[in-house]
Design a protein around this motif. Structure first.
Motif, PDB file in Angstrom:
ATOM      1  N   MET A 180      -6.992   5.797   1.835  1.00 17.58           N
ATOM      2  CA  MET A 180      -5.622   6.211   1.515  1.00 17.58           C
ATOM      3  C   MET A 180      -4.655   5.757   2.600  1.00 17.58           C
ATOM      4  O   MET A 180      -5.047   5.602   3.757  1.00 17.58           O
ATOM      5  N   THR A 181      -3.394   5.602   2.198  1.00 20.14           N
ATOM      6  CA  THR A 181      -2.354   5.353   3.184  1.00 20.14           C
ATOM      7  C   THR A 181      -2.214   6.603   4.045  1.00 20.14           C
ATOM      8  O   THR A 181      -2.677   7.687   3.674  1.00 20.14           O
ATOM      9  N   VAL A 182      -1.551   6.463   5.175  1.00 20.40           N
ATOM     10  CA  VAL A 182      -1.347   7.613   6.058  1.00 20.40           C
ATOM     11  C   VAL A 182      -0.598   8.717   5.309  1.00 20.40           C
ATOM     12  O   VAL A 182      -0.957   9.896   5.384  1.00 20.40           O
ATOM     13  N   GLU A 183       0.423   8.344   4.549  1.00 25.73           N
ATOM     14  CA  GLU A 183       1.222   9.329   3.821  1.00 25.73           C
ATOM     15  C   GLU A 183       0.380  10.067   2.788  1.00 25.73           C
ATOM     16  O   GLU A 183       0.454  11.295   2.662  1.00 25.73           O
ATOM     17  N   ALA A 184      -0.425   9.333   2.020  1.00 20.66           N
ATOM     18  CA  ALA A 184      -1.281   9.956   1.005  1.00 20.66           C
ATOM     19  C   ALA A 184      -2.331  10.846   1.659  1.00 20.66           C
ATOM     20  O   ALA A 184      -2.636  11.938   1.152  1.00 20.66           O
ATOM     21  N   GLN A 185      -2.873  10.418   2.797  1.00 21.12           N
ATOM     22  CA  GLN A 185      -3.860  11.213   3.516  1.00 21.12           C
ATOM     23  C   GLN A 185      -3.238  12.518   4.018  1.00 21.12           C
ATOM     24  O   GLN A 185      -3.832  13.585   3.894  1.00 21.12           O
ATOM     25  N   GLU A 186      -2.029  12.431   4.573  1.00 20.49           N
ATOM     26  CA  GLU A 186      -1.354  13.630   5.060  1.00 20.49           C
ATOM     27  C   GLU A 186      -1.060  14.602   3.923  1.00 20.49           C
ATOM     28  O   GLU A 186      -1.247  15.813   4.063  1.00 20.49           O
ATOM     29  N   GLY A 235      -8.522  -2.039   0.762  1.00 18.78           N
ATOM     30  CA  GLY A 235      -7.226  -2.174   1.414  1.00 18.78           C
ATOM     31  C   GLY A 235      -6.089  -1.546   0.637  1.00 18.78           C
ATOM     32  O   GLY A 235      -4.947  -1.572   1.087  1.00 18.78           O
ATOM     33  N   TYR A 236      -6.388  -0.979  -0.527  1.00 22.25           N
ATOM     34  CA  TYR A 236      -5.359  -0.356  -1.346  1.00 22.25           C
ATOM     35  C   TYR A 236      -5.666   1.126  -1.523  1.00 22.25           C
ATOM     36  O   TYR A 236      -6.813   1.521  -1.720  1.00 22.25           O
ATOM     37  N   CYS A 237      -4.613   1.934  -1.448  1.00 19.87           N
ATOM     38  CA  CYS A 237      -4.737   3.392  -1.529  1.00 19.87           C
ATOM     39  C   CYS A 237      -5.300   3.801  -2.885  1.00 19.87           C
ATOM     40  O   CYS A 237      -4.816   3.351  -3.926  1.00 19.87           O
ATOM     41  N   GLU A 238      -6.310   4.665  -2.861  1.00 27.28           N
ATOM     42  CA  GLU A 238      -6.915   5.130  -4.105  1.00 27.28           C
ATOM     43  C   GLU A 238      -6.013   6.109  -4.846  1.00 27.28           C
ATOM     44  O   GLU A 238      -6.235   6.382  -6.022  1.00 27.28           O
ATOM     45  N   VAL A 239      -4.972   6.618  -4.194  1.00 31.25           N
ATOM     46  CA  VAL A 239      -4.052   7.557  -4.827  1.00 31.25           C
ATOM     47  C   VAL A 239      -2.820   6.840  -5.366  1.00 31.25           C
ATOM     48  O   VAL A 239      -2.452   7.000  -6.534  1.00 31.25           O
ATOM     49  N   THR A 240      -2.180   6.027  -4.512  1.00 29.38           N
ATOM     50  CA  THR A 240      -0.907   5.400  -4.888  1.00 29.38           C
ATOM     51  C   THR A 240      -1.041   3.941  -5.313  1.00 29.38           C
ATOM     52  O   THR A 240      -0.147   3.415  -5.966  1.00 29.38           O
ATOM     53  N   GLY A 241      -2.123   3.291  -4.892  1.00 31.09           N
ATOM     54  CA  GLY A 241      -2.284   1.864  -5.174  1.00 31.09           C
ATOM     55  C   GLY A 241      -1.551   0.977  -4.182  1.00 31.09           C
ATOM     56  O   GLY A 241      -1.624  -0.243  -4.260  1.00 31.09           O
ATOM     57  N   ASP A 242      -0.851   1.589  -3.229  1.00 29.53           N
ATOM     58  CA  ASP A 242      -0.118   0.825  -2.217  1.00 29.53           C
ATOM     59  C   ASP A 242      -1.077   0.270  -1.170  1.00 29.53           C
ATOM     60  O   ASP A 242      -2.154   0.824  -0.943  1.00 29.53           O
TER      61      ASP A 242
END
Length: 152
Positions: A134-140, A112-119
């Motif tokens: 990833m979150t949508v933003e990190a994926q984009e 449930g937490y982004c592997e890039v940002t931790g959010d």
């Protein structure tokens, strides 16, 4: 974003229908509470079971024997159908490894937490794509970087 086919969506929807109807994660709850983690664990396991169940039919058809169509056009059509079916099963094999990785993240407390940002990835995104990492933003951002490197 990673491509999602109609078959993948159908199998995921079938897995969701098999879940108990008495609970659905809500954004107003504590994020990744025990109830939410259990929901996603059951969903992922059911999704994996549905994929494996669908693959049994393909395996059985492969074992039943080679294509023996007397007409060349019929044979070509059958071989094309087999090729599509085998590519679908290969894609689902890769999906199973992503499901297994998501189950490991649940066990390790990282789901449930982004592997890039931790959010937090967000409940709605996880409901739509339970294997999201990833979150949508990190994926984009990731996809933009991939596109730029491909274009070079």
């Amino acid at each position: 974003m990673a491509s999602v086919t109609g078959d993948d969506i159908d199998v995921l929807n079938k897995a969701k229908r098999a879940l108990p109807r008495d609970y659905a994660p809500d954004e107003n709850e504590d994020y990744m509470s025990d109830k939410q983690l259990n929901y996603f664990r059951v969903l992922l396991l059911e999704w994996k079971r549905s994929i494996l169940e669908a693959s049994v039919g393909t395996l059985q058809n492969l074992q039943d024997g080679p294509i023996r169509e007397p007409d060349l056009n019929d044979r070509a059509s059958s071989e094309t159908d087999w090729g599509i079916e085998l590519r679908t099963r290969d894609r689902q094999r890769k999906l199973i490894s992503k499901i297994d990785a998501a189950l490991r993240r649940i066990d390790q407390g990282e789901y449930g937490y982004c592997e890039v940002t931790g959010d937090p990835i967000g409940i709605n995104r996880l409901i739509a794509r339970p294997i999201a990492t990833m979150t949508v933003e990190a994926q984009e951002a990731h996809e933009r970087r991939e596109k730029v490197s491909r274009d070079d």
